[in-house]
Write an enzyme that holds these catalytic residues in place. Sequence first.
Site, short mmCIF file in Angstrom:
data_model
loop_
_atom_site.label_atom_id
_atom_site.label_comp_id
_atom_site.label_asym_id
_atom_site.label_seq_id
_atom_site.Cartn_x
_atom_site.Cartn_y
_atom_site.Cartn_z
N VAL A 29 41.23 59.72 15.38
CA VAL A 29 39.84 59.53 15.82
C VAL A 29 39.78 59.28 17.31
O VAL A 29 38.98 59.87 18.03
CB VAL A 29 39.18 58.38 15.05
CG1 VAL A 29 37.77 58.10 15.59
CG2 VAL A 29 39.12 58.70 13.56
N LYS A 117 36.01 49.33 9.18
CA LYS A 117 35.32 48.88 7.97
C LYS A 117 35.97 47.67 7.34
O LYS A 117 35.29 46.77 6.83
CB LYS A 117 35.25 50.02 6.95
CG LYS A 117 36.60 50.63 6.62
CD LYS A 117 36.47 51.88 5.81
CE LYS A 117 37.82 52.58 5.68
NZ LYS A 117 38.21 53.25 6.96
N ILE A 148 28.14 60.93 8.95
CA ILE A 148 26.80 60.86 8.35
C ILE A 148 26.00 59.73 8.97
O ILE A 148 26.43 58.57 8.93
CB ILE A 148 26.89 60.64 6.82
CG1 ILE A 148 27.74 61.73 6.16
CG2 ILE A 148 25.50 60.61 6.20
CD1 ILE A 148 28.04 61.46 4.70
N ASP A 213 38.99 50.86 -0.03
CA ASP A 213 38.26 51.46 1.08
C ASP A 213 36.77 51.52 0.76
O ASP A 213 35.92 51.12 1.56
CB ASP A 213 38.80 52.87 1.36
CG ASP A 213 37.99 53.63 2.40
OD1 ASP A 213 38.24 53.45 3.60
OD2 ASP A 213 37.09 54.40 2.00
N LYS A 217 33.25 49.47 2.40
CA LYS A 217 32.02 50.15 2.78
C LYS A 217 30.82 49.64 1.98
O LYS A 217 29.71 49.52 2.52
CB LYS A 217 32.21 51.66 2.60
CG LYS A 217 33.27 52.24 3.54
CD LYS A 217 33.64 53.67 3.18
CE LYS A 217 34.72 54.21 4.10
NZ LYS A 217 35.17 55.56 3.73
#
Length: 448
Positions: A29, A117, A148, A213, A217
């Site tokens: 990233v 996160k 998104i 994970d 979130k």
Amino acid sequence: MIGGRKQAEPAERVGGAPIRVAMLGCGTVGGEVVRLLREQATDLAARVGAPVELVGVAVRRPHRHPELGELLTTDASALVTRPDLDVVVEVIGGIEPVRTWLLEALKAGKSVVTANKALLAEDGAALAEAADSSGADLYYEASVAGAIPLLRPLRESLAGDRITRVAGIVNGTTNFILSSMAASGASYADALDEATRLGYAEADPSADVDGYDAASKAAILASLAFHTRVTAADVHCEGIRDVSAVDIAAARRLGCVIKLLAICERTGDPESVSARVYPAMIPAVHPLAAVDGAFNAVFVEAEAAGQLMFYGQGAGGAPTASAVLGDLVAVARNLVVGGRGPRESTYASLPVRPMGSVPTRYHVSLDVADRAGVLATISGAFAAQGVSIAAVRQTGGDGTSARLVVVTHVAPEAALAATVRELARLEIVNGVESVLRVEELGRKGVAG
């Protein structure tokens, strides 16, 4: 996006003084963020109202990034507290030492953009309080669902509405695995191998396939949607390791598909919050059922806006970098005009509902003795816990054993779980082969 920035002096940016940015991490990233900062420098300056200048990148192994030259450092603590710095972008992940570095930056008045996160779900409150205290901004759109735009609509676009439910597919690895199993009839192990080969699953996929994970979130989504601090520890979490090809086929026969869902909703009277992650059957006609591969989608229900769906690339270097850059532009604009971003909103302070009291439905598959009276005994076990049966189907039957599938009506989770434990103890039950929840996501928020 939690935290706020004290009123800055507009004169600080007169003449187009640059917004000076430091980065923590330069992996998949981070490398994309650097690329976009360089390739889109002119456009970003026009959008922000001032140049955006990368002044340092902290990494563990500088030799892997020779193209960054003098920007590189291994001293993250010194980088984030530089007096000439405006914004810290963090794309390392994990809890420590990242938490310490980001708290240092926020306490020094540096705004933070993060995709972390796990940290936000465990200790977002400490980051929010540090941002509030110093007047810095804290933005984290990239922490949930990649590219998104989801968190900003929850925090800002729907600020005038009352959100009742946020439910969706927020982990691309598990969605790829379940989609592959549905499309080809593959086993979980074979689908995981394919996901690993194609780069959708890590060498150690535990965080994804065990649901952790998605749970992080879910905590972030519930906190924003319901103005309540929810941590990962508050989220009931189950993964997909036990989902079999037989389960996938059973769902298909019911007109359903199986997805790993993160579900956050307002429930009960008095009002409370439920946050949970588990694989569940959903109707094939629901929009989430058509979300395949490594894509993410989140279904939001609000009292005035109704039903909304957010869909797109949920992971990957470039998609996640897009969300990071969006936050960076927002923070930089605030600095240019002397404004500040939204602060943490926790005014509701709703209690988190225990999983045992959450209403749901079960699909239970049993290997039972093939003899008279079995169905009556099974029905009695459900009735003893106050669980109503919606449908029963038997397959096979060779005089020795048969497969029995029971679908329940809505009942408290604790009653359903107790029923399954009792079934496993019955002499006529050879084994409880699988237990899956059945979700009807289009219904109104559950009361009870």
